[in-house]
Design a protein around this motif. Structure first.
Motif, PDB file in Angstrom:
ATOM      1  N   LEU A   1     -59.468  36.186  -5.576  1.00  0.00           N
ATOM      2  CA  LEU A   1     -58.837  36.577  -6.830  1.00  0.00           C
ATOM      3  C   LEU A   1     -59.329  37.976  -7.181  1.00  0.00           C
ATOM      4  O   LEU A   1     -60.520  38.174  -7.387  1.00  0.00           O
ATOM      5  CB  LEU A   1     -59.209  35.607  -7.953  1.00  0.00           C
ATOM      6  CG  LEU A   1     -59.053  34.112  -7.660  1.00  0.00           C
ATOM      7  CD1 LEU A   1     -59.424  33.307  -8.888  1.00  0.00           C
ATOM      8  CD2 LEU A   1     -57.656  33.787  -7.184  1.00  0.00           C
TER       9      LEU A   1
ATOM     10  N   LEU B   1     -59.551  40.385  -9.880  1.00  0.00           N
ATOM     11  CA  LEU B   1     -59.429  40.369 -11.336  1.00  0.00           C
ATOM     12  C   LEU B   1     -59.620  41.768 -11.906  1.00  0.00           C
ATOM     13  O   LEU B   1     -60.382  42.564 -11.379  1.00  0.00           O
ATOM     14  CB  LEU B   1     -60.476  39.427 -11.930  1.00  0.00           C
ATOM     15  CG  LEU B   1     -60.510  38.012 -11.336  1.00  0.00           C
ATOM     16  CD1 LEU B   1     -61.684  37.231 -11.895  1.00  0.00           C
ATOM     17  CD2 LEU B   1     -59.204  37.291 -11.591  1.00  0.00           C
TER      18      LEU B   1
ATOM     19  N   VAL C   1     -56.697  41.168 -18.874  1.00  0.00           N
ATOM     20  CA  VAL C   1     -55.992  39.930 -18.576  1.00  0.00           C
ATOM     21  C   VAL C   1     -56.748  38.789 -19.248  1.00  0.00           C
ATOM     22  O   VAL C   1     -57.977  38.744 -19.229  1.00  0.00           O
ATOM     23  CB  VAL C   1     -55.839  39.703 -17.047  1.00  0.00           C
ATOM     24  CG1 VAL C   1     -57.164  39.567 -16.361  1.00  0.00           C
ATOM     25  CG2 VAL C   1     -54.948  38.517 -16.754  1.00  0.00           C
TER      26      VAL C   1
ATOM     27  N   ILE D   1     -55.986  33.469 -15.959  1.00  0.00           N
ATOM     28  CA  ILE D   1     -56.753  33.290 -14.724  1.00  0.00           C
ATOM     29  C   ILE D   1     -56.961  31.799 -14.449  1.00  0.00           C
ATOM     30  O   ILE D   1     -56.784  31.338 -13.315  1.00  0.00           O
ATOM     31  CB  ILE D   1     -58.095  34.036 -14.807  1.00  0.00           C
ATOM     32  CG1 ILE D   1     -57.836  35.542 -14.912  1.00  0.00           C
ATOM     33  CG2 ILE D   1     -58.987  33.713 -13.607  1.00  0.00           C
ATOM     34  CD1 ILE D   1     -59.038  36.354 -15.322  1.00  0.00           C
TER      35      ILE D   1
ATOM     36  N   GLY E   1     -53.908  30.275 -13.040  1.00  0.00           N
ATOM     37  CA  GLY E   1     -53.776  30.623 -11.631  1.00  0.00           C
ATOM     38  C   GLY E   1     -54.679  29.780 -10.749  1.00  0.00           C
ATOM     39  O   GLY E   1     -54.255  29.307  -9.678  1.00  0.00           O
TER      40      GLY E   1
ATOM     41  N   PHE F   1     -54.657  39.603 -10.324  1.00  0.00           N
ATOM     42  CA  PHE F   1     -54.304  39.205 -11.691  1.00  0.00           C
ATOM     43  C   PHE F   1     -54.117  40.478 -12.497  1.00  0.00           C
ATOM     44  O   PHE F   1     -55.076  41.137 -12.853  1.00  0.00           O
ATOM     45  CB  PHE F   1     -55.387  38.314 -12.300  1.00  0.00           C
ATOM     46  CG  PHE F   1     -55.309  36.899 -11.829  1.00  0.00           C
ATOM     47  CD1 PHE F   1     -54.650  35.944 -12.581  1.00  0.00           C
ATOM     48  CD2 PHE F   1     -55.874  36.515 -10.623  1.00  0.00           C
ATOM     49  CE1 PHE F   1     -54.556  34.631 -12.139  1.00  0.00           C
ATOM     50  CE2 PHE F   1     -55.787  35.212 -10.179  1.00  0.00           C
ATOM     51  CZ  PHE F   1     -55.134  34.271 -10.935  1.00  0.00           C
TER      52      PHE F   1
ATOM     53  N   TYR G   1     -49.924  38.707  -9.527  1.00  0.00           N
ATOM     54  CA  TYR G   1     -49.711  37.646 -10.510  1.00  0.00           C
ATOM     55  C   TYR G   1     -49.611  38.315 -11.876  1.00  0.00           C
ATOM     56  O   TYR G   1     -50.605  38.781 -12.425  1.00  0.00           O
ATOM     57  CB  TYR G   1     -50.903  36.692 -10.455  1.00  0.00           C
ATOM     58  CG  TYR G   1     -50.711  35.397 -11.194  1.00  0.00           C
ATOM     59  CD1 TYR G   1     -50.174  34.290 -10.562  1.00  0.00           C
ATOM     60  CD2 TYR G   1     -51.084  35.268 -12.520  1.00  0.00           C
ATOM     61  CE1 TYR G   1     -50.010  33.090 -11.228  1.00  0.00           C
ATOM     62  CE2 TYR G   1     -50.928  34.076 -13.195  1.00  0.00           C
ATOM     63  CZ  TYR G   1     -50.391  32.988 -12.540  1.00  0.00           C
ATOM     64  OH  TYR G   1     -50.235  31.805 -13.202  1.00  0.00           O
TER      65      TYR G   1
END
Length: 186
Positions: free
Chosen positions: A53, A55, A95, A100, A103, A119, A163
Motif C-alpha cells: 500500500l 500511502l 487521504v 485506507i 481498501g 491511495f 485507488y
C-alpha cells in the motif's frame, strides 16, 4: 503444511512514485523502496503473497499524530509562531484513514488483487494549507519560505492500481473539524 498461504500487507509511501516522476529521492523513500524490493524477493523465492500500500498523508477527523506536519502547523499557528516552509511547491495529498481501512478490508475479502495500490488523497499545497489554518485560528503567525536541497537518485517504476478517494473523505472539507478536534485534545 499451511492450506492457506499468509499474505503480507506492507504500508509503504507514495513518495516513491513522486520521487520517480521528479528524479529526486530522499532516505525515507529509498528505505521504503528497499523494503518493497525485499518483499518482492521473498515473494519470488518463497511464494509469499503480498500487497504494498503506497500511502500519502494520512488524516483522521478526530485524531492525528502529534509529530506530523499538520499538528506542527496547528501548534505553531495556535502559538503565533513563525512557520518555516522549505519547499513552497510541496503538496500534501491527504487521504482519510477510513478509506485506507476500506481498501485493506477489500484486500482481505479478496476484492482487490493488485500487488501495488496507491491511495490517492486530496492534493493541497503547503502554503495554502498553512494560510487556511492561520486564517481559521486568526493567528499572527508568519510564513517564512526557505530554499531546500534535493538529492537525485533514480528509482524503477512498478505497476500500480490507483485507488481514488470518494467525496466523503475529502480533506479540505473536513479541515475545520480536524482543527477543532486537535485543539480539544491540547
Amino acid at each position: 503444511k499451511l492450506k492457506i498461504k499468509p499474505s503480507l500487507i506492507f504500508s509503504s509511501t507514495k513518495q516513491i512514485e513522486k520521487d520517480y516522476l521528479t528524479g529526486n529521492s530522499g532516505p525515507y523513500s529509498i528505505s521504503k523502496k528497499t523494503c518493497e524490493e525485499l518483499i518482492k524477493f521473498y515473494s519470488k523465492n518463497y511464494g509469499l503473497k503480498f500487497h504494498i500500500l503506497r500511502l500519502s498523508d494520512i488524516f483522521s477527523k478526530i485524531n492525528n499524530p502529534k509529530n506530523k506536519a499538520l499538528n506542527r502547523i496547528l501548534n505553531k499557528s495556535k502559538n503565533n509562531q513563525n512557520i518555516f516552509i522549505d519547499n513552497k511547491g510541496h503538496n500534501f495529498e491527504y487521504v482519510n484513514i477510513d478509506v485506507i481501512c476500506e481498501g485493506i478490508i477489500k484486500i482481505l475479502d479478496k476484492k482487490l488483487n493488485y500487488k501495488y495500490i496507491n491511495f490517492y488523497g486530496e492534493k493541497m499545497n503547503i502554503v495554502k494549507l498553512v494560510k487556511k489554518i492561520i486564517k481559521y485560528l486568526k493567528s499572527r503567525s508568519k510564513i517564512i519560505i526557505r530554499n531546500s536541497v534535493n538529492n537525485k537518485i533514480k528509482l524503477k517504476k512498478d505497476k500500480i492500481l490507483n485507488y481514488h478517494i470518494n467525496k466523503k473523505s475529502l480533506f479540505e472539507s473536513n479541515l475545520n473539524l480536524i482543527i477543532e478536534n486537535e485543539l480539544k485534545k491540547k
